[in-house]
Design an enzyme around this catalytic site. Structure first.
Site, short mmCIF file in Angstrom:
data_model
loop_
_atom_site.label_atom_id
_atom_site.label_comp_id
_atom_site.label_asym_id
_atom_site.label_seq_id
_atom_site.Cartn_x
_atom_site.Cartn_y
_atom_site.Cartn_z
N ARG A 1 0.84 -1.20 0.00
CA ARG A 1 0.00 0.00 0.00
C ARG A 1 0.87 1.25 0.00
NH1 ARG A 1 -4.85 -1.59 4.32
NH2 ARG A 1 -5.27 -3.64 3.42
N ARG B 1 2.86 1.97 10.28
CA ARG B 1 2.29 2.25 8.96
C ARG B 1 3.41 2.07 7.93
NH1 ARG B 1 -2.40 4.95 7.74
NH2 ARG B 1 -2.58 5.62 9.91
N GLU C 1 -5.11 -0.64 14.88
CA GLU C 1 -6.02 -1.48 14.10
C GLU C 1 -5.25 -2.66 13.51
OE1 GLU C 1 -7.94 -1.68 9.73
OE2 GLU C 1 -7.70 0.33 10.58
N SER D 1 -10.00 -5.72 10.17
CA SER D 1 -11.33 -5.22 9.83
C SER D 1 -12.14 -6.41 9.37
CB SER D 1 -11.26 -4.17 8.72
OG SER D 1 -10.65 -2.98 9.18
N ARG E 1 1.47 -4.70 12.70
CA ARG E 1 1.00 -4.12 13.96
C ARG E 1 0.82 -5.17 15.04
NH1 ARG E 1 -3.42 -0.01 11.27
NH2 ARG E 1 -1.91 1.45 10.34
#
Length: 426
Positions: free
Chosen positions: A262, A277, A349, A352, A391
């Site tokens: 990403r 990130r 996070e 999801s 993470r």
């Protein structure tokens, strides 16, 4: 993709739902106008075609009776010309309607709150008490450096900022986490493991819906027009693209590990230190094709299964229901799972879990039959990170650190590290 028939019959409901996401109503109005024109042209075509079909026998009868059929033949020629013109118009309107439909996001479910990220709602707090330390907990980047687990500076030297070089036992820890997750989902949760390609065609990311909003985040090879996977989700959507699934096969449950790429466009300076990130990270993705009436239960199940990974790793976590404006383009409802990271003092996070209802199935032309000969329906497609590194890697180090700088390895992870109980500096 949304159902044009529902847009036609419930335009106000659709507009109100999209407004929860912050979407305007202009596209719906344009789509309805286009749909009305298309239906008018289609009706006109059908009337003319019916008239054309009637003229054939009339011409044959006139010729058989020796009568002059010149006027009827001329009228038939006019009909053919008008039908050809309408054919061309309809051929241009169909892709125009399809293109406009493809830009509309999924409808969110009723319990999804209105608004953006600031309206995300905590639906379950920490599953266990947050760890207390009798020393100042260190951030994972300090632990990683002192224990020789990863090197962000050399990663940047190789590929630029946002890339990480895992080293020694740190690289093995990454592999151990992936294997633990895959084993848990296949042997306990009943998923079938797939090894998917890491490059996807434009057709694939269009079918999954990623092309509309997520394209700027994806790495793209222009020569082949292929996209590096941002997650295994678009690959798993397309496994059954264009297929009619036979009775009794649902639910289908897949799990896949991939590296994910990403760009993190617009994230400059935002949580970019350490592993928070990065541009490339590994992730284990779980995915289900379900009966429509089972998707709510399936989402709840997938949330539990993602949480089970964190339970196994003894990492505190909480659940958030995302607001409409923060819910992904193709999703109707998303629950985020956040892991506590005491070294940086925040929630990260790591998963999801999303219910996409029939949205992606419509885009990808995936249908199923409930029984032999039954009318085909669209299944519901769901996805969840099960879970995402780096993470989880960061949260593991920070939650299990010791005063001497070592990190205790969770019991369940030790068999994947040859019984190692601690990560210690050499």
């Amino acid at each position: 993709m949304l159902d044009i028939r529902r847009i036609r019959t419930e335009p106000d409901v659709i507009k109100a739902n999209l407004a929860k996401r912050g979407e305007g109503t202009g596209k719906i109005d344009a789509l309805l106008a286009l749909d009305e024109t298309r239906r008018e042209k289609q009706t006109e075509w059908e009337v003319l075609r019916a008239e054309q079909n009637k003229l054939g026998p009339q011409i044959a009868a006139a010729k058989k009776a020796g009568e002059d059929a010149t006027a009827v033949l001329a009228h038939l020629g006019e009909l053919k010309s008008r039908l050809q013109s309408l054919d061309q118009t309809l051929k241009s309107l169909d892709p125009e309607q399809e293109a406009l439909l493809s830009t509309l996001p999924n409808l969110v479910l009723d319990d999804v709150p209105e608004g953006g990220e600031e309206c995300n709602a905590e639906i379950r707090g920490a599953n266990k008490p947050l760890p207390e330390f009798d020393f100042e907990p260190r951030a994972h980047w300090d632990l990683g450096a002192s224990l020789g687990l990863f090197d962000t500076e050399r990663g940047a030297k190789l590929s630029g900022s946002g890339f990480v070089l895992y080293t020694g036992v740190g690289a093995r820890l990454q592999r151990a986490l992936i294997n633990l997750m895959l084993d848990l989902h296949t042997t306990v949760h009943g998923y079938t493991e797939l090894g998917v390609p890491y490059l996807l065609t434009r057709e694939s990311i269009t079918a999954s819906g990623h092309i509309v909003k997520f394209a700027p985040e994806m790495y793209h090879d222009a020569e082949s027009d292929q996209f590096f996977v941002p997650t295994a989700e678009p690959a798993l959507v397309n496994v059954h693209r264009g297929e009619l699934l036979e009775p009794g096969v649902l639910p289908i449950k897949y799990v896949a590990h991939t590296p994910c790429w990403r760009r993190e466009a617009g994230a400059a300076g935002k949580d970019t230190r350490g592993l928070q990130r990065v541009h490339q990270f590994d992730k284990v993705e779980i995915f289900q094709y379900t009966l429509p009436e089972e998707s709510a239960n399936a989402q709840a199940e997938m949330v539990r299964q993602a949480c089970a990974v964190l339970d196994t790793l003894e990492i505190p976590h909480r659940l958030l229901l995302l607001a409409a404006g923060d819910t992904g383009f193709s999703m109707a409802r998303t629950v985020d799972i956040e892991a506590w990271a005491p070294g940086v003092g925040k929630w990260l996070e790591v998963s999801s879990a999303s219910d996409g209802t029939d949205f992606q199935a419509r885009r990808a032309s995936i249908r199923f039959r409930r029984e032999a000969g039954a009318k085909p329906e669209f299944p519901h497609l769901l996805n969840a990170s099960g879970t995402a590194l780096a993470r989880v890697y960061a949260a593991l180090l920070e939650n299990h650190q010791n005063v001497d700088g070592s990190v205790t390895v969770p019991v369940a992870l030790r068999p994947y590290l040859s019984g190692r109980e601690k990560l210690e500096a050499k």
